[in-house]
Motif scaffolding. Structure first.
Motif, PDB file in Angstrom:
ATOM      1  N   LYS A   3       0.850  -1.198   0.000  1.00 12.79           N
ATOM      2  CA  LYS A   3       0.000   0.000   0.000  1.00 12.79           C
ATOM      3  C   LYS A   3       0.884   1.247   0.000  1.00 12.79           C
ATOM      4  CE  LYS A   3      -3.772  -1.912   2.741  1.00 12.79           C
ATOM      5  NZ  LYS A   3      -4.528  -1.761   3.990  1.00 12.79           N
ATOM      6  N   PRO A   4       0.440   2.308  -0.629  1.00 12.98           N
ATOM      7  CA  PRO A   4       1.197   3.564  -0.582  1.00 12.98           C
ATOM      8  C   PRO A   4       1.243   4.096   0.853  1.00 12.98           C
ATOM      9  CG  PRO A   4      -0.641   3.720  -2.145  1.00 12.98           C
ATOM     10  CD  PRO A   4      -0.745   2.407  -1.463  1.00 12.98           C
ATOM     11  N   GLN A   5       2.333   4.731   1.209  1.00  9.67           N
ATOM     12  CA  GLN A   5       2.488   5.289   2.545  1.00  9.67           C
ATOM     13  C   GLN A   5       1.778   6.627   2.647  1.00  9.67           C
ATOM     14  OE1 GLN A   5       6.701   5.611   3.012  1.00  9.67           O
ATOM     15  NE2 GLN A   5       6.900   3.522   3.729  1.00  9.67           N
ATOM     16  N   THR A   6       1.228   6.887   3.834  1.00  4.71           N
ATOM     17  CA  THR A   6       0.647   8.201   4.088  1.00  4.71           C
ATOM     18  C   THR A   6       1.762   9.141   4.510  1.00  4.71           C
ATOM     19  OG1 THR A   6       0.226   7.787   6.423  1.00  4.71           O
ATOM     20  CG2 THR A   6      -1.506   7.136   4.870  1.00  4.71           C
ATOM     21  N   ALA A   7       1.495  10.435   4.485  1.00  7.22           N
ATOM     22  CA  ALA A   7       2.497  11.420   4.902  1.00  7.22           C
ATOM     23  C   ALA A   7       2.885  11.204   6.363  1.00  7.22           C
ATOM     24  CB  ALA A   7       1.964  12.829   4.691  1.00  7.22           C
ATOM     25  N   GLY A   8       1.925  10.842   7.200  1.00  7.03           N
ATOM     26  CA  GLY A   8       2.206  10.611   8.615  1.00  7.03           C
ATOM     27  C   GLY A   8       3.120   9.421   8.832  1.00  7.03           C
ATOM     28  N   GLN A   9       2.936   8.354   8.052  1.00  6.02           N
ATOM     29  CA  GLN A   9       3.797   7.184   8.174  1.00  6.02           C
ATOM     30  C   GLN A   9       5.223   7.526   7.760  1.00  6.02           C
ATOM     31  OE1 GLN A   9       1.490   4.644   5.606  1.00  6.02           O
ATOM     32  NE2 GLN A   9       0.889   3.335   7.314  1.00  6.02           N
TER      33      GLN A   9
END
Length: 60
Positions: A3-9
């Motif tokens: 899955k693509p990473q979120t900015a927070g991750q």
């Protein structure tokens, strides 16, 4: 497929390495760890999955 990473991750992953010495290869990291262990006690070397470099840590 991952899955693509979120900015927070991504922010958390980068902050996990902040302030830690980074070594480009394991040989150099182990050489420095050996000297550091003489002064500070046991040190481990690990390959960081976030930045791809090597860091020092304390055994648990």
């Amino acid at each position: 497929m991952a899955k693509p990473q979120t900015a927070g991750q991504r922010e958390w992953q980068v902050s996990a390495c902040k302030g830690k010495a980074r070594f480009a290869n394991g040989t150099l990291a182990h050489r420095v760890a050996k000297e550091r262990a003489k002064k500070k006690g046991a040190v481990i070397v690990y390959h960081c999955r976030w930045c791809g470099q090597y860091h020092h840590g304390r055994p648990q």
